[in-house]
Design a protein around this motif. Structure first.
Motif: not given
Lengths: 246, 246, 246, 246, 246, 246
Positions: C75-93, E70-79
């Motif tokens: 399920v898309r994180e934008s549809s769920r309305g929040k970023v999950d823990g695994r994603t956060m962990e990875i982007q922090r790394l 896109t030309k200008v980076r768009k903020v992620r909808e999940s964020s």
């Protein structure tokens, strides 16, 4: 005699521990029977948006419980993504109560954040929060005063709160614990000053309506409770010169 | 000698208080120096959706700080409406560490909720949480065992965690406090069993990369720290027959 | 021999395609076997709130997967309305890894946004993201450098990442694919510089604890993998004068 | 005389229009002076999760304002993504008030949704909501009763609510409009039954504490107001046999 | 001649690549000039709540862009924690378009998830999404058909979409790229079947109103564009027996 | 004859009530048959972030329904915590329609908030909202003009909207009510100026595709409907000198 062995007009044992944690400007553990709340007061050098540039201060309050403060684990509000209605109602009440005894103009453009975190909940967490948070607030304002003396000391009066109610057995009782509270027919929370005047009166007929006479007995009882609580606050704060001189 | 007067391989004073609050099946206050965490273990008679019908149990972990556990007040995650990345990372780590020593099949279809609520944060809150939560978990499982004896006792080993690092002065140090942690060049968290094997190794070059030799010295030091912590856990749990017999 | 026919210390085929999309200042498609990640680096002429007015830059990282990058649609994180823990962990790394080789002061008050979007996930997406994003980052900084030459070139070293682990069959293996990863007993991600020093070491005993000896063999293997990856990065970036001169 | 020309104990003109919209089982427009609220009661053939399988019904209440019900446009709660504290407090109050006069067991496993949507807000929207919603609720229950006669008619009594307060000029006044409300020193909302008993008493010292004597005068005045409101409800509902027979 | 060198009725180069990623039942990369969209179709063995137990299937669509499409980076909808209005409008349009050519009863109780992820956006992403997603949908349904032959093949017709508009220079143009789109006076998106009938007509006077005559010329042009697109779809799907036989 | 007794090209009774609520600068109740929408226009002395400092104004639109505006109660969007796709689509449409007839440069750096709140929904709420909101907008701009005369009157033309469609019985009908709308094969919403030119054309083949001929007949019918609506707007606004002089 009540199920917990107390007399009808008997409060639980109250204990107020100042400087409970080391970082906050004011930090109090209040224990009322088995109800335990950590109340901290934190100074922030700015005010909310709606007060900017007006020279006034603000007192902002937040209330929460750790998940297992209660008999059944309560889902964390941060996990649910929103604060529930009960929490909002309580933090609004604490805020009104504390702001009512502070001269926000004398504070200057600062926010004092009051955080009431319930460690163990055995009834009366909102009234314990008000009573304990007031002591943390005094400590924080005292700390500000020692840095740069206020022209006018911002705290105008003591404030405390107590619950009263009519039990399942139709007895009028003071300082309800969790079991009494969940079975009470009538439930009231009364916020008072040291002069015995009301800041807030909230009474609900949980199981049936109540009469004017019942209301009057409940108010009498709350006066007794709040007097005791303010005496405890005074004792805890005894070295606080400016306030107790009042 | 470190700025806090400790020797390089010296841990802070550790105190583990069991039965800290009255409702949770397991409830521990762990104090490591000025770091204080309430760890509770709560039993729920169902498992998360993804495990339903498989006969296995689950251990779910949540971690939070009260707003003024830290030097500067931190906005509540419930007010911000979401849990931040650091919190998620920590609660995932605690979960993995505890699940690694529990036989989830032996648990049956139950969830044990581990809540780690930091009352005061002076460095090492995540490692203190693991170390304290383990004791709360044992108490909860013990309580389940007294009700209805497990065929196989679900806890397979002790688990604890400690931080090690390389300081601003390039010294290899054990059990960093907040100031040391914020200035450390290298920062590691090591989760270990009583046999001295690793459950989790996490090391980050915060200010510079680190060599294999440095890594080795850090790992040696973490072994010393974890041994002491597991000794403390054993002492705290001494009457727990099934576990300490192991 | 592994189930995928590779030798224990054999990486999958790596392909790094620069200028994969046309708008981003740096844009790389990295393919490691069937794992495919688009890594872009975008320059923003401001820094996050907490850095304003300090003259420093920032590198911010986000990671996501398209819903059907995986075997089962996520399920898309934008549809769920929040970023999950695994994603956060990875982007922090990813963020820590890239910031560790960049002189943020030399960057000036700019943010470089790193976006890693996984098109197809067959294991090792976080390590592929670091390895590919580094190349996109060099391209973006190079573009900045061509506009207005930096006094000091901000990139201090190469950085890459690889996974190693211990398989179901207890073999020590390099660069795990999805099936190997889901069955691995021990799983590690190692981030390294071109000098063979560590930026980040993360090892987890997924199915059992691991010994110091096992850790050592895993670290040896990761060194081999990272050397190959940095050689690929150098080849891909060959015309980049300033960096490869280093 | 007040700034709006009313006498101290004079209410604004009240108008209750039943069947205001065509779909809802109960639909009332209540106008109290310039305050206008649409109150609907909708029947849903299930109960909330926490009541499932207990044979009881529920009354759920929601309250909102259209953005320009107020002098300054208020941002929509749906755009802000959350319901604010004031709204939560009000809808909890409405819910308690209505549930207090309904026998939820007699309802059966049904939810009656009460929606109070403020079209124009000139003070007293929460008390108008209670007073109007009660009439919509009677209409909805009456409709249910005509379909399949209740063994016991579920509504036990009338309920209405009114605001009283102490004005800037220290006069005790009934039914405050928006200007009076924003300047009031003391502000109370009183919910009552037709027997003149209390369901809810909420009093706040907005600008100063208040005495027991002041509280008593305010309560007297609220009794007068609620009597008038219940008379209006009875008139509006006159053909409703079962209720008015009571 | 247009600024991009195309004739007024000339489309950009179209390329449809099937089986672009390996997990999805249908997976297409559609490139229309520099606009690139990955369209996947995923089968889920259940339907949304509102369709349960009715024997019908559903086609659910989601659309997103990677941040630097896109030309200008768009903020992620999940964020941001929510999907914006433009995205919702587009995914609703794609859904209606695809459902219009599928017999949902013939599908049975399954959901086909269509995900359109824009890798590079140079105008016309929503029409490219419809055109590409249709091919992915056919592949997914074909795969279902090979497993368990449908009684009635669920796809009733081809569907494609194209944009037309009136340029800044008042020329009527086909298949607008990003620059043309952002400057267009009139902008239309037309969804058509292979029979040249309309599924959806959406025209907006972005900079001025438009006349009936202008509308007619635009519709003529869209017919030409859609014919070409459906020819491309047929070519891409040529071995698909059941559909092309139709 | 239609099921509601109207002729195919017959609109429902239209009533436009100006100054419906007292606070908004423009406030209109529009009733089209049983569809009732409160449209308010509110002036805010600033513009959204993306327009700051450009001297232009903005028109922002929001649309909502009270929960029981519909046959079945709809969950409040504020309770669900997000605005759904249909609502977003509608408020974007209303916004485009109104902005198309206003010279935003002439407005100056102000936002006019348009709120359309549906009290009762019997089909055509989006077209009723556009038609009614236009009148509220004129009243608000008129009020601004009386305070400080615009150099150039910002409203350039009238705008209204109507729905047309092809019914279950294949009749081409004007102004569909709820039942007709839910059964219609083809459904269109057409926004027009007083000159009979199009601002927006949106047609959907809900149950089957439609031909060019059908489209033409529908467009003819929409012209008739919009003419009547603009005549009603002119009548309602008759004393508005500046606009009707145009």
């Amino acid at each position: 005699m009540r199920i917990n062995g107390r007399k009808e007009d008997e409060m639980r044992k109250v204990r107020i521990t100042r400087n409970y944690t080391k970082y906050a400007e004011g930090s109090v553990l209040i224990e009322i029977g088995d109800t335990k709340v950590i109340c901290t007061a934190s100074i922030e050098e700015k005010v909310p948006h709606f007060l900017k540039g007006r020279g006034e201060g603000w007192i902002a309050c937040e209330y929460a419980m750790i998940p297992r403060a209660t008999k059944v684990r309560k889902v964390r509000e941060s996990s649910r993504g929103k604060v529930d209605g009960r929490t909002m109602e309580i933090q609004r009440l604490i805020g009104r109560a504390l702001r009512s005894v502070v001269d926000l103009n004398a504070l200057g453009e600062k926010t004092i954040w009051i955080d009431c975190d319930v460690i163990q909940a055995d009834g009366g967490t909102r009234t314990a929060s008000i009573t304990g948070a007031f002591v943390a607030l005094v400590d924080a304002i005292d700390k500000m005063n020692r840095c740069r003396r206020f022209k006018e000391y911002p705290i105008k009066d003591f404030v405390s709160a107590v619950s009263v109610g009519i039990s399942r057995e139709d007895e009028v009782i003071l300082d309800l614990d969790y079991i009494e509270d969940s079975e009470a027919k009538i439930d009231m929370n009364i916020v008072m000053t040291s002069a015995g005047e009301f800041i807030e009166v909230q009474g609900t007929g949980e199981k049936r309506p109540f009469t004017r006479d019942e209301l009057n007995i409940l108010l009498d009882l709350s006066e007794k409770g709040n007097k005791e609580l303010i005496r405890m606050q005074k004792e805890a704060l005894k070295e606080n010169y400016l306030l107790t001189k009042k």
